[in-house]
Design an enzyme around this catalytic site. Structure first.
Site, PDB file in Angstrom:
ATOM      1  CG  HIS A  93      -3.105   2.320   1.252  1.00 15.43           C
ATOM      2  ND1 HIS A  93      -3.154   3.623   1.436  1.00 15.43           N
ATOM      3  CD2 HIS A  93      -1.533   1.967   1.939  1.00 15.43           C
ATOM      4  CE1 HIS A  93      -2.200   4.168   2.342  1.00 15.43           C
ATOM      5  NE2 HIS A  93      -1.332   3.120   2.615  1.00 15.43           N
TER       6      HIS A  93
HETATM    7  O1  RIB Z   1       0.581   3.472  -1.747  1.00 13.78           O
HETATM    8  C1  RIB Z   1       0.037   2.233  -1.401  1.00 13.78           C
HETATM    9  C2  RIB Z   1       0.228   1.318  -2.367  1.00 13.78           C
HETATM   10  O2  RIB Z   1       1.379   0.834  -2.582  1.00 13.78           O
HETATM   11  C3  RIB Z   1      -0.586  -0.194  -1.996  1.00 13.78           C
HETATM   12  O3  RIB Z   1      -1.002  -0.582  -2.902  1.00 13.78           O
HETATM   13  C4  RIB Z   1       0.702  -0.686  -1.192  1.00 13.78           C
HETATM   14  O4  RIB Z   1       0.333  -2.075  -1.384  1.00 13.78           O
HETATM   15  C5  RIB Z   1       1.852  -0.313  -2.330  1.00 13.78           C
HETATM   16  O5  RIB Z   1       1.575  -1.170  -3.360  1.00 13.78           O
END
Ligand code: RIB
Ligand code: CA
Length: 314
Positions: free
Chosen positions: A243
């Site tokens: 992500h």
């Molecule tokens: O939903 C994904 C996010 O939540 C990313 O930033 C992961 O590192 C967690 O922080």
């Protein structure tokens, strides 16, 4: 063009680690002024440790790490060791950090830095719950017009949520902070799971990462393999989305992304949809957009760029 000055607010987390390393491997494009640690994937003491370990892995002990708020603005902290492991960086094997946490709290650091810098010079990238940035905006609203742009990983719309049926983790952990930032009027670009789910990390890519032969490649490959194991139970394929590096990828190569300007509201009251990013993708509310929402991604090109930049690190 001078490199773009950025501050990365982060809760490492393996995907945060890829984002940080991606940025540090791109010094001709990005000048990382500092990291600020948030509480999210793991408690603050752990994210602050992990951020320093990553700075040292990348050979950048000169970049300061400021620890921020240990909990969300209103809600109790929830963490995600079930995804990231107890260390928050399971899969890598890094020595305890030698560099210290800065004495100054991240929130006054953000205020001081944004007030001292020329207007529109600094971009703030948030990769975790937005508590630190929101607290800075509440404490000193004058920073808002001075920020060039906030680019955040968080939220979701057609993809729903990943921590509840309606909410993505970063927003769900601190929905009130997101409400402050989305309502501030700051120039905002949101990278939701609708976009990041397209950033599928493949086993082949991890093998190429391991094959780089540098310590960054080895450690990152270990983190990728650990992170993928969780994904094997969630997605039909072994490929698992990274992500947070999408935030850095957008800054480096915006042409690889697509989206549109939308009005986005944050749900902060409903027990069923708390933390939901209510994205008016079709403009039905007629409310003026407050955010650029990204949805499309050229994932192969994104991963080629990230590999090339990680190859530059020690
Ligand atoms: O939903 C994904 C996010 O939540 C990313 O930033 C992961 O590192 C967690 O922080
Ligand atoms: Ca994160």
């Amino acid at each position: 063009m001078a490199p773009r000055k950025i501050i990365i607010d982060t809760d490492p987390g393996q995907d945060d680690a890829f984002a940080i390393l991606f940025a540090l491997g791109s010094p001709e494009d990005l000048e990382v002024l500092a990291l600020t640690a948030s509480a999210g994937n793991t408690p603050l003491a752990v994210t602050a440790r992990n951020a320093r370990q990553l700075l040292e892995l990348a050979g950048r002990p000169d970049i300061p790490l400021f620890a921020g708020c240990p909990r969300p603005m209103v809600r109790p902290l929830i963490t995600a060791e079930y995804v990231h492991g107890e260390t928050g960086l399971d899969g890598c094997d890094l020595p305890p950090p030698r560099i210290a946490v800065q004495a100054e709290h991240a929130v006054p650091f953000l205020i001081r830095t944004l007030m001292d810098a020329p207007e529109g010079e600094i971009t703030v990238c948030t990769l975790g719950p937005m508590t630190n940035l929101a607290m800075a905006m509440v404490m000193e609203p004058r920073i808002v017009p001075r920020i060039r742009e906030v680019v955040l990983m968080g939220g979701g719309f057609f993809e729903g949520g990943n921590i509840t049926a309606a909410a993505e983790f970063n927003i769900f952990v601190d929905p009130h902070a997101a409400h402050v930032v989305f309502g501030s009027g700051v120039k905002l670009t949101m990278v939701p799971i609708d976009c990041t789910y397209k950033a599928r990390m493949t086993r082949q890519w991890i093998a190429r990462l391991r094959g780089l032969g540098n310590r960054t490649g080895l450690q990152a490959a270990g983190m990728g393999e650990f992170y993928q194991r969780y994904g094997n139970t969630k997605f039909a394929t072994a490929d698992y989305p990274l992500h947070d590096p999408c935030v850095i990828g957008y800054l480096l190569a915006p042409q690889l992304f697509g989206g549109r300007d939308c009005y986005v509201a944050i749900e902060t009251t409903s027990p069923e949809t708390l933390g939901m990013t209510v994205v008016d993708w079709w403009g039905v509310t007629k409310r003026p957009p407050n955010c650029r929402v990204l949805r499309d991604l050229d994932s192969p090109a994104f991963y080629e760029l990230m590999l090339e930049r990680l190859a530059r690190l020690p």
